[in-house]
Design a protein around this motif. Structure first.
Motif, short mmCIF file in Angstrom:
data_model
loop_
_atom_site.label_atom_id
_atom_site.label_comp_id
_atom_site.label_asym_id
_atom_site.label_seq_id
_atom_site.Cartn_x
_atom_site.Cartn_y
_atom_site.Cartn_z
N TRP A 1 0.35 -0.21 -7.58
CA TRP A 1 -0.39 0.44 -8.68
C TRP A 1 0.56 0.78 -9.80
CZ3 TRP A 1 -5.44 0.10 -8.51
CH2 TRP A 1 -6.03 -0.15 -7.27
N GLU A 2 0.07 0.63 -11.03
CA GLU A 2 0.87 0.89 -12.23
C GLU A 2 0.06 1.74 -13.20
OE1 GLU A 2 1.27 -3.15 -13.54
OE2 GLU A 2 2.97 -3.53 -12.22
N ALA A 3 0.73 2.32 -14.17
CA ALA A 3 0.10 3.05 -15.27
C ALA A 3 -0.89 4.09 -14.75
CB ALA A 3 -0.57 2.10 -16.25
N ASN A 4 -0.47 4.88 -13.77
CA ASN A 4 -1.30 5.92 -13.15
C ASN A 4 -2.66 5.40 -12.68
OD1 ASN A 4 -1.57 8.47 -12.11
ND2 ASN A 4 -2.58 9.27 -13.93
N GLY A 5 -2.65 4.20 -12.08
CA GLY A 5 -3.86 3.64 -11.50
C GLY A 5 -4.69 2.79 -12.44
N ARG A 6 -4.29 2.68 -13.70
CA ARG A 6 -5.06 1.89 -14.66
C ARG A 6 -4.78 0.39 -14.55
NH1 ARG A 6 -8.03 4.77 -17.72
NH2 ARG A 6 -7.62 6.94 -18.12
N ARG A 7 -3.71 0.04 -13.87
CA ARG A 7 -3.37 -1.37 -13.64
C ARG A 7 -2.92 -1.53 -12.20
NH1 ARG A 7 -3.52 -4.37 -17.82
NH2 ARG A 7 -2.27 -6.05 -16.95
N TRP A 8 -3.04 -2.75 -11.68
CA TRP A 8 -2.52 -3.04 -10.35
C TRP A 8 -1.87 -4.42 -10.36
CZ3 TRP A 8 -4.79 -6.91 -7.18
CH2 TRP A 8 -6.01 -7.42 -7.63
N ARG A 9 -0.85 -4.56 -9.52
CA ARG A 9 -0.10 -5.81 -9.41
C ARG A 9 -0.40 -6.42 -8.05
NH1 ARG A 9 3.70 -7.90 -12.29
NH2 ARG A 9 4.08 -5.97 -13.43
N CYS A 10 -0.81 -7.69 -8.07
CA CYS A 10 -1.14 -8.41 -6.84
C CYS A 10 0.10 -8.53 -5.94
CB CYS A 10 -1.68 -9.80 -7.18
SG CYS A 10 -2.07 -10.80 -5.73
N ASN A 11 -0.08 -8.26 -4.66
CA ASN A 11 1.04 -8.36 -3.72
C ASN A 11 1.32 -9.80 -3.30
OD1 ASN A 11 -1.55 -7.93 -2.29
ND2 ASN A 11 -0.32 -8.19 -0.46
N ILE A 12 0.46 -10.74 -3.66
CA ILE A 12 0.68 -12.14 -3.30
C ILE A 12 1.36 -12.91 -4.44
CG2 ILE A 12 -0.42 -14.31 -2.59
CD1 ILE A 12 -0.54 -12.08 -0.45
N CYS A 13 0.79 -12.85 -5.64
CA CYS A 13 1.33 -13.64 -6.76
C CYS A 13 2.09 -12.81 -7.78
CB CYS A 13 0.22 -14.43 -7.44
SG CYS A 13 -0.93 -13.42 -8.41
N GLY A 14 1.97 -11.47 -7.75
CA GLY A 14 2.68 -10.61 -8.68
C GLY A 14 2.00 -10.40 -10.02
N GLU A 15 0.81 -10.96 -10.20
CA GLU A 15 0.08 -10.82 -11.46
C GLU A 15 -0.39 -9.38 -11.66
OE1 GLU A 15 -1.64 -12.35 -14.99
OE2 GLU A 15 -0.39 -13.41 -13.54
N SER A 16 -0.15 -8.84 -12.85
CA SER A 16 -0.60 -7.50 -13.20
C SER A 16 -1.92 -7.59 -13.94
CB SER A 16 0.45 -6.81 -14.07
OG SER A 16 0.03 -5.51 -14.41
N GLN A 17 -2.85 -6.71 -13.61
CA GLN A 17 -4.17 -6.75 -14.24
C GLN A 17 -4.76 -5.36 -14.37
OE1 GLN A 17 -5.73 -9.72 -11.59
NE2 GLN A 17 -4.08 -8.91 -10.36
#
Length: 197
Positions: A145-161
């Motif tokens: 989780w990033e940006a206090n939960g406003r974004r998440w990064r995939c644990n498989i490919c690393g893509e942030s969304q």
């Protein structure tokens, strides 16, 4: 389950040390020193219990919490089982041991009598099942989780969304969602997603 901690605003996962629970490190001794690396793609940052900054000071990982989360968040052995209990840590070790790796997947295996039902997850309130836009991995306990939960990064490919607005929740001091134990898709290794109709 275990009672909520006095210092924590959310409940802890159930005690996973009772009878009938499998300790992933029981075969062959204690947990390897690299146990945190077994979480998400070999990284020891974020979700997987590595050193976390708190008010500028690094915090030592709580090894019992790491093992509890490891057991609670991974799929039960009757759904996924490996032919070996520990993976070689280098190409050299793999070549020396010359043991084939196999994984048995049984996603629809009957539940053992002492096992709780697999929870069903309905994302109707969000509008769609939350999946990685790049590799289509379902949201799971090992995303970062990033940006206090406003974004998440995939644990498989690393893509942030971006996290859908209706799914956003704040993070604790370790970077994990404070509601993770109320959302089975964020704390359990086996869940059933209900497809939107």
């Amino acid at each position: 389950g275990a009672p909520p901690s006095a210092a924590s605003p959310y409940p802890a996962p159930p005690d996973m040390t009772g009878a009938g629970q499998m300790n992933p490190f029981a075969v062959g001794g204690s947990a390897p020193s690299s146990a945190p690396h077994m979480y998400a793609g070999g990284s020891s940052a974020g979700h997987c219990g590595g050193m976390q900054p708190m008010h500028g000071q690094p915090q030592a990982p709580d090894q019992s919490a790491i093992l509890r989360d490891f057991e609670y968040s991974n799929s039960p052995a009757h759904f996924v089982r490996s032919t070996i209990s520990r993976l070689p840590n280098s190409v050299s070790s793999k070549q020396k041991c010359n043991v084939p790796l196999g994984i048995i997947l049984q996603p629809l295996a009957p539940l053992p009598p002492d096992m709780e039902e697999v929870p069903s997850i309905n994302f109707a309130s969000v509008g769609t099942i939350i999946r990685c836009k790049s590799c289509r991995t379902y949201i799971n306990p090992f995303v970062h989780w990033e940006a206090n939960g406003r974004r998440w990064r995939c644990n498989i490919c690393g893509e942030s969304q971006a996290t859908p607005e209706s799914y956003i929740n704040s993070l604790d001091e370790t970077g994990k969602r404070v509601d993770r134990y109320q959302r089975p898709e964020l704390c359990k290794g086996a869940v059933e997603y209900i497809a939107p109709g």
